[in-house]
Scaffold this motif. Sequence first.
Motif: not given
Length: 106
Positions: A47-53
């Motif tokens: 998935g992606c984390n809050k920083s879109r990484n």
Amino acid sequence: MLMKCLNLFVDEDLKQFLDILNEFGFQFRHVRKYKTITIKGKVVDAGCNKSRNFYISVLQSDREFVVIESDHYYSIILRGHDKVKEIAVPKDVEISYRDSKLVIEY
């Protein structure tokens, strides 16, 4: 424990990375001609984390290969045989998952 950043474009660092994969018992395919390292496995989390990484966790037998993207590097966490190792690689390396394989292109 975070290890120094391994630059896979440098032969010595590449060899060290491949040795670590062997140490953990990962089955992988390295094709120097195409500059790829391929690890077969099943995705258990992605998935992606809050920083879109992005992050991805691939399971191969009783070993886990985790990639977590940050702003400047990829953090690779290897788990298996009752040990854990964290390695950083620069973001100029391309990491993707396709055809049931984690592919690292350098």
